[in-house]
Design a protein around this motif. Structure first.
Motif, mmCIF file in Angstrom:
data_model
loop_
_atom_site.group_PDB
_atom_site.id
_atom_site.type_symbol
_atom_site.label_atom_id
_atom_site.label_comp_id
_atom_site.label_asym_id
_atom_site.label_seq_id
_atom_site.Cartn_x
_atom_site.Cartn_y
_atom_site.Cartn_z
ATOM 1 N N LYS A 120 0.869 -1.183 0.000
ATOM 2 C CA LYS A 120 0.000 0.000 0.000
ATOM 3 C C LYS A 120 0.900 1.226 0.000
ATOM 4 N N PHE A 141 -0.119 4.462 -0.441
ATOM 5 C CA PHE A 141 -0.727 5.555 0.320
ATOM 6 C C PHE A 141 -1.631 4.977 1.415
ATOM 7 N N THR A 142 -1.435 5.405 2.593
ATOM 8 C CA THR A 142 -2.294 4.945 3.683
ATOM 9 C C THR A 142 -3.626 5.702 3.608
ATOM 10 N N PRO A 143 -4.740 4.994 3.870
ATOM 11 C CA PRO A 143 -6.033 5.673 3.776
ATOM 12 C C PRO A 143 -6.168 6.786 4.809
ATOM 13 N N LEU A 144 -6.855 7.820 4.435
ATOM 14 C CA LEU A 144 -7.025 8.974 5.343
ATOM 15 C C LEU A 144 -8.005 8.638 6.448
#
Lengths: 182, 90
Positions: free
Chosen positions: B85, B87-90
């Motif tokens: 992953k 980008f880590t989810p916001l």
């Protein structure tokens, strides 16, 4: 195969003095290119396996990568073979009667020319650059009565020594011809 | 209907192999016919033939690890192969 003891149109008493190829640095460079390519291939595999671990288990990714790897490996080997054969078959033969220039250009072009020593008017050697100076290799230009350089021995080892020998052979050949006419 | 045999990828590779063997044949022929008669020339021919066997063996090993009879679904091609992953989810 070319038999140095039975060259075409060989005269009686003709002896091979030099069989010249380009300096050994040339095949060394070819080997270097192969090793560099191999390193990049293995490095690329390790890097991609580390960065994208799923690539080599993916049902399409794994075979595609295997095909790409095989293609690069075989192409690399083919380039090395081609370059080496080009190097190995470019030869200059100096005998006590003539100079023979054999050049291989790629797969389908091959030229062969010879020059009798009596037609040589000038021989020039040229060592240019740091590496050629250290390793003592360079070009040798052989000129006939015309304006253009007739033969050019490229990147040969010890060009000055070869130049001296060719000039000596030209001199000896001239004396031999003169004594035959008198 | 939306599936392709994986072995189809071997066709362009097969074409490349044909070219590879043509070049190999020409190079060996040139060495045999135009090379100077010597032990060195014979050694070079042997080296290239042995090297070719090694390189082809390596290619065989690389390709042997795949299941070429597998039918590839078009959805499979577009499926992401990375589990990372970015980008880590916001």
């Amino acid at each position: 195969m070319i038999d140095l003891n039975a060259l075409p149109h060989r005269k009686e008493g003709e002896q091979t003095v030099y069989l010249l190829r380009r300096h050994w640095i040339v095949p060394l460079k070819i080997a270097g290119i192969f090793l560099l390519g191999l390193t990049l291939l293995v490095g690329g595999y390790l890097l991609s396996a580390n960065e994208f671990p799923g690539l080599y288990t993916h049902p399409l990714g794994q075979p595609v990568m295997a095909l790409v790897g095989s293609f690069i490996l075989l192409a690399l080997w083919l380039i090395v073979m081609q370059e080496f054969v080009d190097y190995y078959l470019d030869t200059w033969i100096v005998t006590n009667e003539r100079v023979i220039d054999i050049a291989q250009k790629g797969l389908f072009k091959r030229t062969s020319a010879e020059l009798h020593l009596e037609n040589i008017v000038d021989v020039t050697s040229e060592v240019k650059g740091m590496l050629p100076t250290f390793l003592n290799y360079g070009d040798l230009m052989i000129q006939t009565a015309g304006e253009k350089v007739r033969f050019r021995f490229e990147q040969i080892p010890r060009p000055e020594e070869v130049r001296q020998t060719v000039l000596k052979l030209v001199d000896e050949d001239r004396h031999r011809h003169e004594s035959q006419t008198h | 209907m939306n599936a392709l045999p994986l072995a189809i990828l071997l066709l362009p590779f097969g074409l490349f192999l044909v070219i590879f063997f043509c070049f190999l044949g020409f190079n060996i022929y040139h060495l045999r016919v135009y090379g100077v008669q010597s032990f060195l020339t014979q050694s070079i021919i042997t080296f290239f033939l042995v090297g070719t066997v090694v390189v082809l063996g390596a290619a065989w090993l690389m390709l042997g690890g795949s299941n070429w009879s597998h039918q590839i679904e078009l959805e499979e091609i577009t499926k992401p192969f990375t589990a990372k992953k970015i980008f880590t989810p916001l």
